[in-house]
Design a protein around this motif. Structure first.
Motif, PDB file in Angstrom:
ATOM      1  N   TYR A  95      22.543  28.869  50.605  1.00  0.00           N
ATOM      2  CA  TYR A  95      21.451  28.927  49.631  1.00  0.00           C
ATOM      3  C   TYR A  95      21.840  28.254  48.317  1.00  0.00           C
ATOM      4  O   TYR A  95      21.027  27.544  47.708  1.00  0.00           O
ATOM      5  N   ILE A  96      23.079  28.436  47.888  1.00  0.00           N
ATOM      6  CA  ILE A  96      23.512  27.979  46.567  1.00  0.00           C
ATOM      7  C   ILE A  96      24.075  26.564  46.569  1.00  0.00           C
ATOM      8  O   ILE A  96      23.736  25.741  45.707  1.00  0.00           O
ATOM      9  N   LEU A  97      24.939  26.237  47.516  1.00  0.00           N
ATOM     10  CA  LEU A  97      25.718  25.003  47.433  1.00  0.00           C
ATOM     11  C   LEU A  97      24.897  23.717  47.445  1.00  0.00           C
ATOM     12  O   LEU A  97      25.231  22.774  46.718  1.00  0.00           O
ATOM     13  N   LEU A 100      23.844  22.952  43.919  1.00  0.00           N
ATOM     14  CA  LEU A 100      24.945  22.512  43.066  1.00  0.00           C
ATOM     15  C   LEU A 100      25.349  21.086  43.387  1.00  0.00           C
ATOM     16  O   LEU A 100      25.666  20.297  42.482  1.00  0.00           O
ATOM     17  N   LYS A 101      25.319  20.732  44.661  1.00  0.00           N
ATOM     18  CA  LYS A 101      25.632  19.356  45.051  1.00  0.00           C
ATOM     19  C   LYS A 101      24.589  18.403  44.495  1.00  0.00           C
ATOM     20  O   LYS A 101      24.913  17.317  43.999  1.00  0.00           O
ATOM     21  N   LEU A 102      23.334  18.795  44.554  1.00  0.00           N
ATOM     22  CA  LEU A 102      22.258  17.973  44.022  1.00  0.00           C
ATOM     23  C   LEU A 102      22.418  17.790  42.517  1.00  0.00           C
ATOM     24  O   LEU A 102      22.188  16.705  41.975  1.00  0.00           O
ATOM     25  N   LYS A 103      22.818  18.851  41.841  1.00  0.00           N
ATOM     26  CA  LYS A 103      22.984  18.811  40.385  1.00  0.00           C
ATOM     27  C   LYS A 103      24.026  17.785  39.963  1.00  0.00           C
ATOM     28  O   LYS A 103      23.934  17.209  38.872  1.00  0.00           O
ATOM     29  N   ASN A 109      20.133  15.562  39.755  1.00  0.00           N
ATOM     30  CA  ASN A 109      20.173  16.458  38.607  1.00  0.00           C
ATOM     31  C   ASN A 109      18.819  16.521  37.921  1.00  0.00           C
ATOM     32  O   ASN A 109      18.379  17.599  37.495  1.00  0.00           O
ATOM     33  N   TYR A 110      18.143  15.389  37.815  1.00  0.00           N
ATOM     34  CA  TYR A 110      16.797  15.401  37.233  1.00  0.00           C
ATOM     35  C   TYR A 110      15.876  16.299  38.056  1.00  0.00           C
ATOM     36  O   TYR A 110      15.116  17.108  37.512  1.00  0.00           O
ATOM     37  N   PHE A 111      15.956  16.155  39.383  1.00  0.00           N
ATOM     38  CA  PHE A 111      15.074  16.938  40.241  1.00  0.00           C
ATOM     39  C   PHE A 111      15.393  18.421  40.154  1.00  0.00           C
ATOM     40  O   PHE A 111      14.489  19.260  40.025  1.00  0.00           O
ATOM     41  N   SER A 112      16.672  18.784  40.224  1.00  0.00           N
ATOM     42  CA  SER A 112      17.025  20.200  40.200  1.00  0.00           C
ATOM     43  C   SER A 112      16.645  20.838  38.868  1.00  0.00           C
ATOM     44  O   SER A 112      16.157  21.977  38.830  1.00  0.00           O
ATOM     45  N   HIS A 188      28.925  19.352  34.374  1.00  0.00           N
ATOM     46  CA  HIS A 188      28.458  18.416  35.395  1.00  0.00           C
ATOM     47  C   HIS A 188      29.245  18.506  36.697  1.00  0.00           C
ATOM     48  O   HIS A 188      28.962  17.767  37.632  1.00  0.00           O
ATOM     49  N   GLN A 189      30.234  19.387  36.794  1.00  0.00           N
ATOM     50  CA  GLN A 189      31.056  19.473  37.995  1.00  0.00           C
ATOM     51  C   GLN A 189      30.763  20.772  38.738  1.00  0.00           C
ATOM     52  O   GLN A 189      31.463  21.769  38.600  1.00  0.00           O
ATOM     53  N   GLY A 190      29.704  20.708  39.571  1.00  0.00           N
ATOM     54  CA  GLY A 190      29.274  21.891  40.301  1.00  0.00           C
ATOM     55  C   GLY A 190      30.287  22.393  41.304  1.00  0.00           C
ATOM     56  O   GLY A 190      30.325  23.591  41.616  1.00  0.00           O
ATOM     57  N   ASP A 191      31.140  21.484  41.813  1.00  0.00           N
ATOM     58  CA  ASP A 191      32.126  21.918  42.793  1.00  0.00           C
ATOM     59  C   ASP A 191      33.143  22.870  42.177  1.00  0.00           C
ATOM     60  O   ASP A 191      33.713  23.722  42.856  1.00  0.00           O
TER      61      ASP A 191
END
Length: 214
Positions: A95-97, A100-103, A109-112, A188-191
């Motif tokens: 659900y989450i990852l 975060l990858k999109l971000k 990132n614009y879309f999220s 900016h580093q969701g990982d």
């Protein structure tokens, strides 16, 4: 034909420009003129390709519908095939990852951010999007939680979803973390954030569904 069936050139430029605009300010605050300026196209061309502002807004989600469908499919897969011992972890991860990858992707990132801003603003166009694209995912997530935690009450499952979404929403929109952490936690580093956010949500769900409320 869908407005995103043949997406290239100026159509794509318009959608990306619209994502940028909707990500940076409220739906009501964005005008077709703003989007046309960002895309570098005549205002009339937006109406020709997409129609009114609410239809352009909807077209962005049509464009990203495969990403949304993949998230829903991953939730269903986790729900059906997870070992009971790891079911909750698997469900929260799928659900989450992806978000975060999109971000971490510039366009993603614009879309999220646009998605999360729509959740906050609760305008008419976002209500349509929620019902069509995101309510099915919310119901699948809650059904998966209920199966992974059969002892939990329906109320605790509902609130667990609500608060998990809130944590994700805040993380996607917040830009202060790098400043507040003196550079230790780059926004900016969701990982880097992923394991902390996932563990936080898992622990919160376990606590909220335990029945031991203060």
């Amino acid at each position: 034909m869908s407005s995103v069936d043949d997406l290239s050139g100026k159509k794509r430029a318009i959608l990306i420009a619209a994502e940028k605009c909707f990500a940076s300010q409220s739906y009501e605050g964005v005008s077709i003129r703003d989007i046309a300026h960002e895309a570098g196209v005549p205002i009339a061309l937006i109406g020709y390709y997409f129609g009114a502002k609410n239809e352009l807004y909807h077209a962005i989600f049509e464009y990203h519908s495969s990403y949304i469908s993949e998230r829903l499919a991953a939730l269903r897969q986790a729900r059906q095939h997870s070992d009971p011992a790891t079911a909750l972890s698997n469900i929260v991860n799928v659900y989450i990852l992806p978000t975060l990858k999109l971000k971490d992707d510039e366009e993603g990132n614009y879309f999220s951010r646009m998605v999360m801003r729509g959740v906050i603003d609760q305008h008419e166009a976002s209500e349509r999007i929620s019902k069509e694209f995101y309510d099915p995912m919310a119901r699948e997530f809650m059904a998966a939680l209920q199966e992974a935690l059969p002892h939990a009450s329906p109320e605790s499952i509902h609130w667990s979803y609500q608060f998990a979404l809130g944590a994700l929403l805040h993380h996607v929109l917040d830009t202060r973390t790098e400043r507040l952490s003196a550079g230790l936690c780059p926004a900016h580093q969701g990982d880097l954030a992923a394991p902390y956010l996932v563990n936080f949500i898992i622990a919160g769900i376990r606590s909220a569904t335990s029945g031991n409320l203060a």
